[in-house]
Scaffold this motif. Structure first.
Motif, PDB file in Angstrom:
ATOM      1  N   ALA A  25       1.097  -1.073   0.388  1.00  0.00           N
ATOM      2  CA  ALA A  25      -0.309   0.276   0.663  1.00  0.00           C
ATOM      3  C   ALA A  25       0.883   1.098  -0.239  1.00  0.00           C
ATOM      4  CB  ALA A  25      -1.145   0.044   1.541  1.00  0.00           C
ATOM      5  N   LEU A  33      -4.044   1.697  -2.674  1.00  0.00           N
ATOM      6  CA  LEU A  33      -3.977   0.355  -3.231  1.00  0.00           C
ATOM      7  C   LEU A  33      -3.917   0.128  -5.021  1.00  0.00           C
ATOM      8  CD1 LEU A  33      -5.973  -1.567  -0.671  1.00  0.00           C
ATOM      9  CD2 LEU A  33      -3.462  -1.657  -0.876  1.00  0.00           C
ATOM     10  N   ALA A  70       0.185  -6.344   4.609  1.00  0.00           N
ATOM     11  CA  ALA A  70       0.536  -5.442   3.531  1.00  0.00           C
ATOM     12  C   ALA A  70       1.260  -4.387   4.032  1.00  0.00           C
ATOM     13  CB  ALA A  70      -1.090  -5.079   4.330  1.00  0.00           C
ATOM     14  N   VAL A  72       3.233  -0.634   4.291  1.00  0.00           N
ATOM     15  CA  VAL A  72       3.199   0.546   4.090  1.00  0.00           C
ATOM     16  C   VAL A  72       4.010   1.198   3.800  1.00  0.00           C
ATOM     17  CG1 VAL A  72       1.599   3.022   4.460  1.00  0.00           C
ATOM     18  CG2 VAL A  72       0.912  -0.119   5.558  1.00  0.00           C
TER      19      VAL A  72
END
Length: 182
Positions: A25, A33, A70, A72
């Motif tokens: 992300a 995304l 995820a 980031v």
């Protein structure tokens, strides 16, 4: 799969298990995304159906996501957020709530979410427990505010949340509980 009825256009899936999925992300860019990017070909309206058919009805009894990550990425050093989640009772029929349990981990922070989410008329009722959220790190990686505004601070919270169609009155956001700073 529990059952598929081609004539009635109905399917029931016992469980879906996803282990180790990952996504990147990038909150500083749009869309954050890549899977949210609009493909002009995919955005074209679908062709008109040639015959009228009843829609498919489906139910997924349990969806489990384990060891999800995820990453980031932003102007700050990247942050890996671990995710384990279980959803129970997903269905295409009506506004039935879906039981939700999710656990997120990032460095020293943990977030536990337990409750019920409504998909067809979006809403959520449940609890959110946050432990040791490093505010400057979160602000820096998410880009929600200039990083210089927050030099130190940690937040822990025990909250009850009602949102969207599950709130009273519907559409509101109601948050109750305690927040501790340090």
């Amino acid at each position: 799969v529990d059952s598929v009825d081609l004539v009635a256009r109905r399917a029931v899936v016992r469980s879906i298990d996803l282990s180790g999925p990952s996504v990147v992300a990038r909150p500083m860019i749009q869309p954050p995304l890549p899977l949210l990017a609009r493909d002009p070909i995919a955005a074209a309206p679908p062709p008109a159906p040639t015959t009228t058919q009843a829609p498919w009805h489906w139910r997924i009894r349990t969806v489990r996501l384990t060891k999800g990550v995820a990453r980031v990425e932003s102007n700050a050093p990247p942050l890996d957020v671990g995710l384990d989640a279980t959803l129970r009772g997903l269905t295409s029929d009506g506004p039935e709530p879906v039981a939700v349990h999710a656990a997120l981990r990032a460095e020293t922070c943990t977030v536990e979410i337990n409750g019920a989410a409504r998909l067809s008329d979006p809403g959520f009722t449940g609890t959110v427990a946050v432990r040791e959220l490093d505010v400057p790190r979160f602000v820096a990686v998410s880009g929600v505010a200039p990083a210089a505004l927050f030099r130190k601070g940690r937040v822990s919270a025990d909250l009850t949340v009602e949102a969207g169609a599950s709130a009273v009155p519907a559409g509101d956001l109601v948050v109750r509980g305690t927040v501790h700073t340090g």
